[in-house]
Write a protein that holds these residues in place. Structure first.
Motif, PDB file in Angstrom:
ATOM      1  N   SER A 131       1.255  -1.422  -0.150  1.00 51.78           N
ATOM      2  CA  SER A 131      -0.215   0.203  -0.128  1.00 51.78           C
ATOM      3  C   SER A 131       0.973   1.465  -0.071  1.00 51.78           C
ATOM      4  N   GLN A 134       1.187   1.788  -3.485  1.00 49.24           N
ATOM      5  CA  GLN A 134       0.278   2.296  -3.662  1.00 49.24           C
ATOM      6  C   GLN A 134       0.383   0.795  -4.907  1.00 49.24           C
ATOM      7  N   ASP A 135       1.075  -0.133  -4.530  1.00 50.63           N
ATOM      8  CA  ASP A 135       0.436  -1.281  -5.594  1.00 50.63           C
ATOM      9  C   ASP A 135      -1.197  -1.691  -5.159  1.00 50.63           C
ATOM     10  N   PHE A 136      -1.862  -1.109  -5.485  1.00 49.51           N
ATOM     11  CA  PHE A 136      -2.873  -1.338  -4.496  1.00 49.51           C
ATOM     12  C   PHE A 136      -3.641  -3.368  -4.609  1.00 49.51           C
ATOM     13  N   GLN A 137      -3.521  -3.766  -6.186  1.00 44.90           N
ATOM     14  CA  GLN A 137      -3.509  -4.924  -6.480  1.00 44.90           C
ATOM     15  C   GLN A 137      -2.999  -5.998  -5.071  1.00 44.90           C
ATOM     16  N   SER A 170     -10.091  -1.035  -1.945  1.00 45.60           N
ATOM     17  CA  SER A 170     -10.359  -1.063  -3.237  1.00 45.60           C
ATOM     18  C   SER A 170     -11.570  -0.291  -3.165  1.00 45.60           C
ATOM     19  N   TYR A 172     -10.072   3.523  -2.699  1.00 46.24           N
ATOM     20  CA  TYR A 172      -8.811   3.580  -4.186  1.00 46.24           C
ATOM     21  C   TYR A 172      -7.903   3.131  -5.450  1.00 46.24           C
ATOM     22  N   ALA A 173      -8.850   1.887  -5.254  1.00 48.53           N
ATOM     23  CA  ALA A 173      -8.289   0.962  -6.364  1.00 48.53           C
ATOM     24  C   ALA A 173      -9.688   0.813  -7.348  1.00 48.53           C
ATOM     25  N   ASP A 174     -10.755   1.379  -6.972  1.00 49.65           N
ATOM     26  CA  ASP A 174     -12.011   2.012  -7.846  1.00 49.65           C
ATOM     27  C   ASP A 174     -12.713   0.815  -7.870  1.00 49.65           C
TER      28      ASP A 174
END
Length: 588
Positions: A131, A134-137, A170, A172-174
């Motif tokens: 996180s 910012q590697d949300f997946q 989720s 932030y990852a749309d």
């Protein structure tokens, strides 16, 4: 003026931050490595509570380095916990690679030992690392794995944290639909954690913002800020709300509101020394004032932003330098502890081998001792058995000696009576009839007849013996006993059937047949019994024969072969002459 004061404050802050480094505890890692795992973890946790992160790190690193496969499972669990704690400190110090390395080491320990409850915590923290970048997946994937383990082990506390993170990230990852699902699951635990209500407002605001329900979103943000203030949560929670509100108002074009919340965030960050938030809020204010055409304030906040960012940069550089050296020392000590652990594993293997060898030797020794005990027990039982046989033989021998003594006394008395009768007859004028003529004369006549029938068959001999009268047989047996009462005769190695017959003035055939008929044994067995009984008497007579060898005793009773004597002695008595002699000496 304000700018100078602010810079001085930051310099002061820099000095304060550097003090732990100057006063860092000099840990003796080799000595600390000898401490139990539980003590190391307790020391580390105690220093963490005092905010002595560097010292706490030392204890955690030592414990993490002690891990080996031969440890107790409880100690392995503590090693995994130490990996997690040390990694979190590295994370705080912005050393993400080392944090990630220790997180992975902890995951490996947990997977090998089925510490599923700790795996939930590890995957949560690894997700936090992703996180940050910012590697949300990847973060979502880690959070999901952690959620599975948390639910599997019933770790509700970690499950709640993971649901909070999944709901927010989720957004932030749309992935608004997934965010709603995790949000609903999180809210099922309402009341079980003080942060649930806070994140309930915050994550709900993020979901509403994604759905472009801005008014509702703003209301939820305000509720989350009010709750953080009410519950006295850490300052970063309130600051985060102000920052999100400023972004949202800027996004919807309400610049004045955005500037308002930026000022709130700036003041709040300065008050609580949240430097990364302060830099972000100052930068946002400079941008917002520039948009409104207020160049004076734009320049003011831009200059403040640059000053703080420079100060922060300097502080970060200093911390980076400090952390680089610290991390180097930690890594060196980690490797050292790992090396010590390897040596310990090798020593443990060596000790196990030695224990196994010692166990084999001990087992063999135990078997040997048991065998000795059995042999000793058997010998004792055998000795008691020999003693019983000795006592029985001794009793029989004494009984026969008593009977022999009584018989001799009786015969002597009988002779005395006959002598008296003979003298009385002479006194009365009568001629005595020679007793010898009746006995010896008849025996001589029979001998002459036996000599005449020397070449006859066994049937003729038996017939001739049967022709003897009972009185003749009795007289012959009496004569045999009288000779056998003299050990000097039958203990002569040349003593034979012919010599016995000659001594009693009879025929050897008559003597042999009388012995067979009376004792139901041949002459050899007859003479052996007399000799063995005499040997028993001599073995018992330790004062006279105590120094005699078995061979000497055998020769003294008429045996030329002491081996033959031993065989016959054991056959008759049940024990060997040497044992008989030994027991006789014990009874002295």
């Amino acid at each position: 003026m304000n700018k100078r004061i602010f810079i001085l404050c930051n310099i002061l802050l820099l000095l304060i931050v550097s003090l732990p480094l100057l006063a860092d505890d000099m840990l003796n890692y080799e000595e600390l490595a000898k401490l139990p795992a539980s003590d190391l973890l307790q020391h580390g946790d105690a220093h963490m509570k005092l905010n002595h992160t560097d010292t706490a790190m030392g204890y955690y690193i030592i414990l993490a380095g002690k891990y080996n496969t031969a440890m107790d499972k409880s100690d392995k669990y503590l090693c995994a916990m130490a990996c997690n704690s040390a990694a979190q400190i590295f994370h705080q110090k912005d050393n993400y690679s080392k944090a990630f390395e220790l997180y992975l080491k902890g995951v490996q320990i947990c997977e090998r030992n089925n510490f599923s409850d700790l795996l939930a915590e590890f995957y949560k923290n690894i997700g936090n690392l992703y996180s940050t970048f910012q590697d949300f997946q990847q973060a979502i994937n880690c959070y999901k794995k952690g959620l599975e383990f948390a639910r599997e082990t019933g770790n509700t506390k970690t499950e709640i944290k993971l649901l909070m993170n999944l709901s927010g990230i989720s957004c932030y990852a749309d992935l608004t639909d997934e965010a709603k699902i995790y949000y609903d699951e999180m809210m099922k635990f309402a009341g079980k954690d003080t942060l649930i209500e806070y994140f309930g407002y915050l994550n709900k605001a993020l979901i509403l913002a994604n759905e472009k329900k801005y008014e509702a979103s703003i209301k939820c943000y305000e509720q989350s800020a009010a709750y953080a203030t009410k519950m006295h949560l850490a300052p970063r929670f309130t600051g985060s709300v102000y920052g999100e509100l400023a972004k949202l108002y800027e996004k919807i074009g309400q610049t004045d509101s955005a500037i308002h919340y930026c000022h709130l965030n700036t003041d709040y960050s300065e008050e609580h020394n949240i430097m990364y938030m302060l830099v972000e809020s100052l930068k946002s204010l400079a941008t917002l004032y520039e948009k409104t055409g207020d160049k004076k304030n734009a320049l003011l906040y831009k200059s403040r932003y640059l000053a703080v960012s420079d100060s922060l940069f300097s502080m970060n550089e200093f911390n980076k330098m400090k952390n680089t050296q610290f991390i180097y020392e930690m890594d060196k000590n980690y490797q050292k502890i790992a090396s010590l652990t390897t040596d310990k594993e090798q020593k443990d293997i060596q000790i196990k081998t030695q224990r196994k060898f010692l166990f084999i030797i001990s087992g063999s020794l135990l078997v040997f001792i048991i065998m000795l005990i059995l042999v000793y027990t058997h010998k004792r039982r055998l000795h008691h058995a020999y003693k019983d046989l000795f006592n029985r033989n001794n009793e029989l021998l004494q009984s026969e000696q008593e009977n022999k003594k009584l018989r001799i006394e009786y015969e002597n008395k009988l002779i005395e009576e006959r002598t008296k009768n003979a003298q009385l007859t002479i006194t009365m004028g009568k001629a005595p009839t020679p007793e010898k003529n009746d006995k010896t004369g008849s025996l001589e006549k029979e001998n002459e007849k036996a000599e005449e029938t020397t070449g006859d068959s066994d049937e003729i001999k038996l017939y001739s013996a049967n022709k003897l009268t009972e009185e003749q047989k009795e007289n012959l047996l009496h004569a045999i006993k009288k000779v056998m009462d003299n050990p000097a005769e039958f203990c002569d190695c040349e003593f034979s059937l012919e010599r016995l017959a000659a001594l009693i003035g009879s025929n050897s055939r008559y003597v042999s047949l009388i012995i067979n008929e009376t004792y139901n044994k041949n002459f050899r067995a007859f003479i052996n019994e007399y000799r063995i009984k005499e040997a028993q008497l001599r073995l018992m007579n330790t004062s006279q024969y105590g120094n005699y060898t078995i061979k000497a005793i055998a020769e003294s009773v008429g045996y030329k072969s002491h081996t033959n004597f031993i065989i016959i002695f054991k056959k008759i008595t049940g024990i060997t002459p040497s044992i008989y002699q030994k027991i006789a000496k014990e009874k002295e």
